[in-house]
Design a protein around this motif. Sequence first.
Motif, mmCIF file in Angstrom:
data_model
loop_
_atom_site.group_PDB
_atom_site.id
_atom_site.type_symbol
_atom_site.label_atom_id
_atom_site.label_comp_id
_atom_site.label_asym_id
_atom_site.label_seq_id
_atom_site.Cartn_x
_atom_site.Cartn_y
_atom_site.Cartn_z
ATOM 1 N N UNK A 94 0.852 -1.191 0.000
ATOM 2 C CA UNK A 94 0.000 0.000 0.000
ATOM 3 C C UNK A 94 0.888 1.241 0.000
ATOM 4 N N UNK A 95 1.893 1.224 0.863
ATOM 5 C CA UNK A 95 2.842 2.338 0.916
ATOM 6 C C UNK A 95 3.619 2.424 -0.395
ATOM 7 N N UNK A 96 4.023 1.273 -0.924
ATOM 8 C CA UNK A 96 4.783 1.252 -2.180
ATOM 9 C C UNK A 96 3.979 1.867 -3.322
ATOM 10 N N UNK A 97 2.709 1.539 -3.411
ATOM 11 C CA UNK A 97 1.871 2.107 -4.476
ATOM 12 C C UNK A 97 1.790 3.621 -4.359
ATOM 13 N N UNK A 98 1.639 4.110 -3.137
ATOM 14 C CA UNK A 98 1.616 5.557 -2.913
ATOM 15 C C UNK A 98 2.939 6.175 -3.364
ATOM 16 N N UNK A 99 4.046 5.528 -3.020
ATOM 17 C CA UNK A 99 5.364 6.025 -3.417
ATOM 18 C C UNK A 99 5.539 5.987 -4.932
ATOM 19 N N UNK A 100 5.112 4.910 -5.554
ATOM 20 C CA UNK A 100 5.248 4.791 -7.007
ATOM 21 C C UNK A 100 4.384 5.814 -7.750
ATOM 22 N N UNK A 101 3.387 6.356 -7.078
ATOM 23 C CA UNK A 101 2.576 7.442 -7.650
ATOM 24 C C UNK A 101 3.217 8.803 -7.387
ATOM 25 N N UNK A 102 4.379 8.802 -6.757
ATOM 26 C CA UNK A 102 5.090 10.053 -6.507
ATOM 27 C C UNK A 102 4.884 10.599 -5.108
ATOM 28 N N UNK A 103 4.316 9.787 -4.192
ATOM 29 C CA UNK A 103 4.121 10.237 -2.819
ATOM 30 C C UNK A 103 3.316 11.514 -2.709
ATOM 31 N N UNK A 104 2.178 11.594 -3.424
ATOM 32 C CA UNK A 104 1.410 12.844 -3.404
ATOM 33 C C UNK A 104 0.816 13.110 -2.021
ATOM 34 N N UNK A 105 0.581 14.356 -1.730
ATOM 35 C CA UNK A 105 -0.103 14.710 -0.493
ATOM 36 C C UNK A 105 -1.557 14.265 -0.614
ATOM 37 N N UNK A 106 -1.941 13.280 0.179
ATOM 38 C CA UNK A 106 -3.328 12.818 0.139
ATOM 39 C C UNK A 106 -4.263 13.891 0.667
ATOM 40 N N UNK A 107 -3.764 14.698 1.569
ATOM 41 C CA UNK A 107 -4.573 15.787 2.113
ATOM 42 C C UNK A 107 -4.901 16.783 1.003
ATOM 43 N N UNK A 108 -3.911 17.137 0.186
ATOM 44 C CA UNK A 108 -4.154 18.051 -0.933
ATOM 45 C C UNK A 108 -5.103 17.433 -1.949
#
Length: 141
Positions: A109-123
Amino acid sequence: MNYLSPILVGVLYALLMSLIREPHRRRFNAVMVAGAGAAYLSGGGFGVWEFPATAAITYAAYRGLESWTFIGIAWLMHTAWDLLHHIKGNPIMPFYHESSMACAICDPVIALWCLRGGPSLISLIRGRTARGTARPHTVDH
């Protein structure tokens, strides 16, 4: 084993990391995955093989100082190591037998977020609620 909790932990991790501004978010995550790579060193059960695995994950984390892609790769490498420990080695938390499997569910789950460029989910959430669509983000490699 509860499979939903590790997924929620991964999402919560990404949400909390969203509080850190770039480029500090990327660099902080590189340090985090390097630390995770060393988690089995004190008794993972694979003896001397714990060292090359840690070195490989640490190398990917080092490359992650400048690349979200390498941070994602390092988390996936850690996922594979978690699975091996769940099947044959010792759990990451000796008091919780299923901890390596839970980690193997959380890490992608963390890896997928990182592979998407670690975007700010809050933004992304703010952009979606303000305009009805998510804001585009850039990926730094």
